[in-house]
Design an enzyme around this catalytic site. Structure first.
Site, PDB file in Angstrom:
ATOM      1  N   SER A 262       0.721  -1.236   0.100  1.00  0.00           N
ATOM      2  CA  SER A 262      -0.052  -0.089   0.031  1.00  0.00           C
ATOM      3  C   SER A 262       1.014   1.149  -0.047  1.00  0.00           C
ATOM      4  O   SER A 262       0.412   2.109  -0.562  1.00  0.00           O
ATOM      5  CB  SER A 262      -0.889   0.036   1.297  1.00  0.00           C
TER       6      SER A 262
ATOM      7  N   CYS B 201       2.959  -6.507   9.988  1.00  0.00           N
ATOM      8  CA  CYS B 201       2.434  -5.539   8.906  1.00  0.00           C
ATOM      9  C   CYS B 201       3.861  -5.022   8.312  1.00  0.00           C
ATOM     10  O   CYS B 201       4.754  -4.767   9.435  1.00  0.00           O
ATOM     11  CB  CYS B 201       1.809  -4.192   9.404  1.00  0.00           C
TER      12      CYS B 201
ATOM     13  N   HIS C 155       5.024  -2.611   7.250  1.00  0.00           N
ATOM     14  CA  HIS C 155       5.540  -0.990   7.756  1.00  0.00           C
ATOM     15  C   HIS C 155       6.128  -1.114   9.154  1.00  0.00           C
ATOM     16  O   HIS C 155       7.252  -0.481   9.402  1.00  0.00           O
ATOM     17  CB  HIS C 155       4.363  -0.153   7.745  1.00  0.00           C
TER      18      HIS C 155
ATOM     19  N   CYS D 185       2.819  -7.003   1.398  1.00  0.00           N
ATOM     20  CA  CYS D 185       1.662  -6.518   2.395  1.00  0.00           C
ATOM     21  C   CYS D 185       1.016  -7.509   3.009  1.00  0.00           C
ATOM     22  O   CYS D 185       0.186  -8.113   2.202  1.00  0.00           O
ATOM     23  CB  CYS D 185       1.137  -5.235   1.722  1.00  0.00           C
ATOM     24  N   ASN D 186       0.685  -7.406   4.301  1.00  0.00           N
ATOM     25  CA  ASN D 186      -0.025  -8.506   4.838  1.00  0.00           C
ATOM     26  C   ASN D 186      -1.534  -8.409   4.588  1.00  0.00           C
ATOM     27  O   ASN D 186      -2.419  -9.303   4.440  1.00  0.00           O
ATOM     28  CB  ASN D 186      -0.081  -8.527   6.567  1.00  0.00           C
ATOM     29  N   THR D 187      -2.206  -6.929   4.494  1.00  0.00           N
ATOM     30  CA  THR D 187      -3.213  -6.665   4.381  1.00  0.00           C
ATOM     31  C   THR D 187      -3.764  -6.973   2.999  1.00  0.00           C
ATOM     32  O   THR D 187      -4.829  -7.742   3.014  1.00  0.00           O
ATOM     33  CB  THR D 187      -3.588  -5.159   4.555  1.00  0.00           C
TER      34      THR D 187
HETATM   35  N1  DGL Z   1       2.067  -2.592   4.756  1.00  0.00           N
HETATM   36  C1  DGL Z   1       0.916  -3.079   5.141  1.00  0.00           C
HETATM   37  C2  DGL Z   1       0.671  -4.494   5.648  1.00  0.00           C
HETATM   38  O1  DGL Z   1       1.603  -5.293   5.851  1.00  0.00           O
HETATM   39  C3  DGL Z   1      -0.442  -2.411   5.076  1.00  0.00           C
HETATM   40  C4  DGL Z   1      -0.415  -1.286   5.862  1.00  0.00           C
HETATM   41  C5  DGL Z   1      -1.556  -0.529   5.440  1.00  0.00           C
HETATM   42  O2  DGL Z   1      -1.874  -0.049   4.389  1.00  0.00           O
HETATM   43  O3  DGL Z   1      -2.667  -0.269   6.322  1.00  0.00           O
HETATM   44  O4  DGL Z   1      -0.228  -4.899   6.289  1.00  0.00           O
END
Ligand code: DGL
Length: 256
Positions: free
Chosen positions: A15, A185, A187, A77-79
């Site tokens: 994201s 996540c 990030h 990205c996990n989401t």
């Molecule tokens: N980096 C992302 C993750 O791993 C998503 C963070 C986001 O966009 O809320 O979930």
């Protein structure tokens, strides 16, 4: 597999800038590969959107990377993994590599205390995370962290306002230290040092290395690894503010 395909880039997306934590790991393990990293900063955050929204955004980013010639896609990205990995695998025949919140390795550290698992609300709600919880969730406290990735997007990995945010977020857990903390996540990997200040000595576990190992394995299995001696590289792209690319470069070289 045709030579041309082996030379093709690996497409990777998130994201925003968080997936750079996966990218730098991948560039270390696969130095001969070309990467295209796409941060969908225009639509970040994904973690507070509905599954349908994230699915749609992820599909359109994946399509973009495939039209740029990607030989494999990494969902950094996990989401997005929990919203779209299944559909992307059904739609495309190229290897799709996805994240997995590190509940399994963290469960090895669980004794009689608890494991604190940090992720976005979307990840925690998602089917994949819930399935992992059933297997490895004993003693796991899942903590959704809306608002946390935004600090990384602003380049804030060690500011006073970040520490105030973390102090409030972690207040209920201060009395008893967790046995391990899952960074669910991509990030949050850039916030390791800041999180560690609140939980000194507690192991912080992320899924990045496992994902990159899986990428290598999939490339080998599909005869898609770049030829030996190939010179690797990276193209960084953002759907939003061009300054995000500067931040990605900075994060690639940071010690966080
Ligand atoms: N980096 C992302 C993750 O791993 C998503 C963070 C986001 O966009 O809320 O979930």
């Amino acid at each position: 597999m045709a030579q041309q395909k082996k030379d093709a880039p690996i497409g990777m997306f998130d994201s925003g800038v968080g997936g750079v934590s996966v990218l730098r790991e991948a560039m270390k393990m696969l130095p001969g590969e070309q990467f295209i990293f796409y941060g969908d900063t225009l639509h970040a955050p994904y973690g507070t959107k509905t599954r349908e929204e994230v699915l749609q955004l992820s599909c359109s980013v994946a399509e973009k990377l495939i039209s740029m010639g990607a030989k494999a896609i990494v969902i950094a990205c996990n989401t997005a993994t929990s919203a779209a990995a299944k559909e992307l695998r059904q739609t495309y025949s190229l290897p799709i590599i996805a994240m997995e919140p590190a509940l399994k390795p963290a469960s090895a550290l669980h004794k009689d205390g608890y494991v604190l698992s940090l992720a976005t609300p979307g990840t925690i709600r998602g089917e994949k995370y819930q399935q992992l919880l059933q297997k490895y969730g004993e003693g796991v406290e899942s903590l959704p962290c809306p608002g946390m990735m935004e600090f990384v997007e602003k380049g804030e990995t060690d500011t006073e306002s970040l520490h105030r945010f973390l102090t409030d977020l972690f207040a209920p857990y201060k009395g008893i230290m967790p046995e391990a903390i899952v960074l669910g996540c991509t990030h949050y990997v850039f916030l390791k040092r800041a999180i560690q200040r609140h939980f000194p000595g507690v192991p912080l576990i992320d899924g990045n290395e496992g994902t990159v190992r899986q990428l290598k394995h999939m490339l080998e299995e599909n005869d898609l690894l770049a030829e030996e001696g190939s010179v690797g590289g990276v193209t960084l792209l953002s759907s939003g503010d061009p300054d995000a690319v500067k931040l990605m470069e900075k994060l690639m070289n940071s010690k966080e």
